[in-house]
Write a protein that holds these residues in place. Structure first.
Motif, PDB file in Angstrom:
ATOM      1  N   ARG A 635       0.833  -1.208   0.000  1.00 38.57           N
ATOM      2  CA  ARG A 635       0.000   0.000   0.000  1.00 38.57           C
ATOM      3  C   ARG A 635       0.870   1.262   0.000  1.00 38.57           C
ATOM      4  O   ARG A 635       0.557   2.244  -0.690  1.00 38.57           O
ATOM      5  N   ILE A 636       1.957   1.238   0.755  1.00 36.51           N
ATOM      6  CA  ILE A 636       2.847   2.407   0.782  1.00 36.51           C
ATOM      7  C   ILE A 636       3.501   2.608  -0.576  1.00 36.51           C
ATOM      8  O   ILE A 636       3.587   3.737  -1.084  1.00 36.51           O
ATOM      9  N   LEU A 637       3.956   1.525  -1.197  1.00 43.01           N
ATOM     10  CA  LEU A 637       4.546   1.638  -2.536  1.00 43.01           C
ATOM     11  C   LEU A 637       3.526   2.140  -3.546  1.00 43.01           C
ATOM     12  O   LEU A 637       3.851   2.936  -4.439  1.00 43.01           O
ATOM     13  N   ALA A 638       2.281   1.680  -3.417  1.00 41.93           N
ATOM     14  CA  ALA A 638       1.236   2.126  -4.339  1.00 41.93           C
ATOM     15  C   ALA A 638       0.963   3.617  -4.167  1.00 41.93           C
ATOM     16  O   ALA A 638       0.696   4.326  -5.148  1.00 41.93           O
ATOM     17  N   ARG A 639       1.011   4.104  -2.928  1.00 41.18           N
ATOM     18  CA  ARG A 639       0.818   5.542  -2.705  1.00 41.18           C
ATOM     19  C   ARG A 639       1.886   6.359  -3.407  1.00 41.18           C
ATOM     20  O   ARG A 639       1.653   7.496  -3.818  1.00 41.18           O
TER      21      ARG A 639
END
Length: 738
Positions: A635-639
């Motif tokens: 999720r952090i990488l996607a952000r």
């Protein structure tokens, strides 16, 4: 290529299995049975003839390999395991390293031929092989593997694991050893083949049993009567040795490079199929008619080994005097296209079509620091093996990028990121190449250094030289480029490339927090003073809710200051974190003496190549800081707009911008109170840089603080205040208008 690698492993396994199980095959005669006259030549009944006692050579060949193969494999593998274990212990402790080094030096001083002869004469064969490999092979393995491990002492991913409090054994087994796997496998190949040859030598010294070594020793006396009695086992030994070497190479290739995640190809296809290349003719230089001296490409196609198109180019010509700029979102294939146009190999891709590159080409990569050998001083690195260049010529090359003569005698590890980039450029322009390829040349440069690079490129253009540039710096492209190539990947989450950007998290930027220095002090560092008054030393104070920009010329010490505050490098002075004093000695201690206090601070380094473990996927590296929660890491990488397919790949298979965002994501995953970021937007397109700025604001909005070293004016304008370093050890603060 992948199919060939798999085939090599299959062939190796097949050859070794046949050598081991040949005695069990149906129809293989008894190797001890006398079936004719001694030294009888080859015949239909006996394809390889008979030996000196009238026994069938082929039958002996079938029965003589299993023991030799098993002993060689066991002894060679055990040697590498012991050598690797000792190298790991030496890496962990300096005292153990000194003791192991002394023992291995003594062992390597032993006369090898004497050890083999004495062991072969007085000991059983298997004991002789084991003892000789222990005395001679283990010390070599310790040296070979140890040299690979030594290079990882200062790597960012190892320091990150140590500073987050990972147990030393976990660091060794999860970070250090996997990164040295290629060396370990290569060493195992050498030791197994050495054990094979040693077993043969011992068997020849004292022949016994039915082994191939005994066949060679006994067959020498009748080699003229039946040469196959000697050549047969010799060829079999050579075949087994070659098969093992090929198999280990294939295994190394498979394990180290690995396969992409099964879903990576499908995910990437939906984002990168149909990549369109738009070439805009704006201005052509006066050298238009000299196309035979330029770069020319026709029906050029770059695709992965699975056939997925990355870049397709119908026609492009770059004539002398032109500056061709390549733009596009992170991960759209800019670096790949640049390498192709520069005539450089592109590992992992197929290139088809027509390409003509005139004369000599020099290239400066996106991570120039990694291309400088740590064993060479800057002067030797710039000369790069080329003869005929005096010290004055080297100084002239350095002067073009704003570096003084004293840099010639420096070691690469003494350079800042910006200085390493300029040294790499000086190395490339030393012999004035007809074609110069620059990949993000101004990433780590301050304004003055950037102007020098711009002037150098313009001078080359006036002299009829070709320059190919990849850059996210739109101002640089507008200043220099005669023409541009825009790589646009429809549907890519990195966003459009025509100046538009996507909104930040949750529909926009979080509100900027106005602190005006009134927030709670989270980190304070008081550096040593050069005068007798200790109160006049440099001071860095970070308060909750603020973003502070750290600016200054390249090489002034910005990265060093961040590393000291992060505990990555040793420093001096007084430090307070979250109201508690932390000894500078304890702060950089490995492992951390106060893990809870250390966990408040996260660091995102400037060099993503050194910061990320080479054998871990991006999501795996981020998950380490997220408590092994891969979903949260994703999720952090996607952000940060890292594509799903790229998350599952190792750093070497990702673009520079994707690696840079993964380093920041790992720092964010630990939910730090204090975030220290070194040039976090250096390799990013506009959309990705906006996402990074939004994440930095989110940290401040949550009550944390951010100290960011940068040359990016947009990032500086985002900060509440700036700390400027004009001279080492001197800090000036500037408050920004809110």
């Amino acid at each position: 290529m992948r199919d060939i690698r798999d085939l090599r492993i299959v062939v190796t396994v097949l050859v070794v299995v046949v050598g081991l199980l040949a005695p069990l095959l149906p129809g293989v005669p008894d190797p001890a049975a006398v079936v004719g006259r001694p030294w009888e030549a080859a015949s239909t009944a006996h394809p390889l003839g008979l030996d000196r006692q009238g026994r069938d050579v082929l039958a002996r060949l079938a029965h003589g390999g299993w023991w030799l193969i098993l002993l060689a494999a066991a002894a060679g593998t055990a040697t590498t395991v012991c050598g690797t274990g000792l190298a790991l212990l030496a890496w962990r402790s300096l005292r153990v390293e000194a003791a192991v080094s002394a023992v291995t030096r003594t062992a390597l001083a032993l006369p090898g031929i004497l050890v083999v002869l004495l062991a072969g004469i007085f000991l059983p064969a298997w004991v002789a092989v084991a003892l000789t490999m222990a005395l001679l092979g283990v010390p070599l393995s310790v040296r070979v593997v140890g040299s690979s491990l030594a290079a990882q002492r200062r790597s960012g991913y190892v320091r990150h694991a140590q500073l987050r409090g990972a147990p030393p054994t976990a660091v060794l087994l999860r970070e250090v050893l996997p990164s040295a796997a290629e060396t370990v496998i290569g060493d195992a190949a050498m030791r197994v083949i050495a054990a094979l040859q040693l077993t043969v030598a011992v068997g020849v010294i004292l022949p016994s049993g039915l082994s191939w070594a005994t066949m060679i020793a006994q067959g020498m006396s009748g080699i003229r009567l039946n040469p196959w009695a000697t050549l047969g086992p010799a060829f079999a030994i050579a075949l087994i040795g070659a098969a093992m070497a090929v198999g280990f190479d294939a295994l190394s290739d498979r394990i180290i490079r690995g396969r992409e995640h099964p879903g990576a190809g499908r995910a990437a296809r939906s984002r990168q199929d149909g990549v369109r290349v738009r070439v805009t003719d704006e201005q052509l230089r006066r050298h238009r008619g000299a196309q035979e001296d330029g770069v020319e490409a026709g029906t050029l196609r770059v695709s992965t080994l699975r056939g997925r198109t990355v870049v397709a180019l119908t026609h492009l010509s770059v004539v002398p005097g032109e500056v061709l700029a390549v733009r596009g979102a992170s991960g759209s294939g800019k670096t790949t296209l640049l390498r192709v146009l520069a005539g450089r190999p592109v590992p992992g891709f197929r290139v088809s079509g027509r390409l003509r590159v005139p004369g000599r080409v020099r290239m400066v990569t996106q991570d120039p620091g990694s291309t400088l050998s740590p064993q060479r001083r800057v002067g030797r690195a710039i000369r790069d093996g080329r003869r005929g260049f005096s010290r004055a010529a080297l100084c002239e090359a350095l002067a073009q990028v704003g570096l003084a003569e004293e840099f010639l005698d420096r070691q690469p590890w003494e350079l800042s990121g910006g200085e390493a980039a300029r040294v790499a450029i000086a190395r490339a322009v030393l012999d004035d190449p007809p074609v110069l390829a620059l990949d993000e040349p101004t990433n780590a440069l301050d304004a003055a250094s950037r102007d020098l690079v711009v002037g150098m490129v313009r001078d080359r253009s006036e002299r009829g030289r070709i320059t190919l540039v990849v850059s996210h710096d739109s101002v640089l492209v507008d200043e220099l480029a005669s023409r541009t190539v825009d790589l646009a990947a429809p549907g890519s989450p990195a966003g459009p490339v025509d100046g538009t950007v996507l909104p930040g998290p949750a529909g926009g930027r979080p509100p900027r927090v106005s602190t005006s220095g009134t927030g709670r002090e989270l980190l304070r560092w008081e550096g040593p003073s050069e005068s007798s008054d200790p109160s006049r030393g440099p001071v860095v104070s970070l308060r909750s809710g603020e973003i502070v920009a750290l600016t200054g010329p390249s090489g002034i010490g910005k990265s060093t200051l961040l590393r000291v505050l992060a505990g990555v490098s040793a420093g001096s002075g007084r430090l307070r974190v979250d109201g508690r004093t932390a000894s500078m000695e304890d702060w950089s201690w490995i492992p951390p003496r106060d893990p809870a206090q250390r966990a408040l601070v996260a660091y995102a380094g400037q060099d993503p190549v050194a910061e990320l473990g080479p054998l871990r996927s991006l999501v795996s590296s981020v998950a380490q800081a997220a408590g092994s929660d891969r979903r949260r890491a994703a999720r952090i990488l996607a952000r940060l707009h890292v594509p799903t397919g790229a998350m599952r790949r190792r750093p070497g298979r990702c673009s520079g911008g994707q690696r840079q965002r993964a380093v920041l994501a790992r720092a964010l995953a630990s939910a730090p109170t204090v975030l220290l970021a070194d040039e976090p937007t250096a390799s990013l397109d506009a959309a990705s840089a906006l996402r990074v700025r939004a994440e930095l604001e989110s940290v401040a909005a949550a009550g944390g603080c951010v100290l960011v070293a940068t040359h990016d004016p947009d990032l500086v304008s985002l900060a509440h205040r700036a700390i400027h370093m004009e001279h080492p050890g001197q800090i000036e603060e500037h408050e920004h208008a809110m």
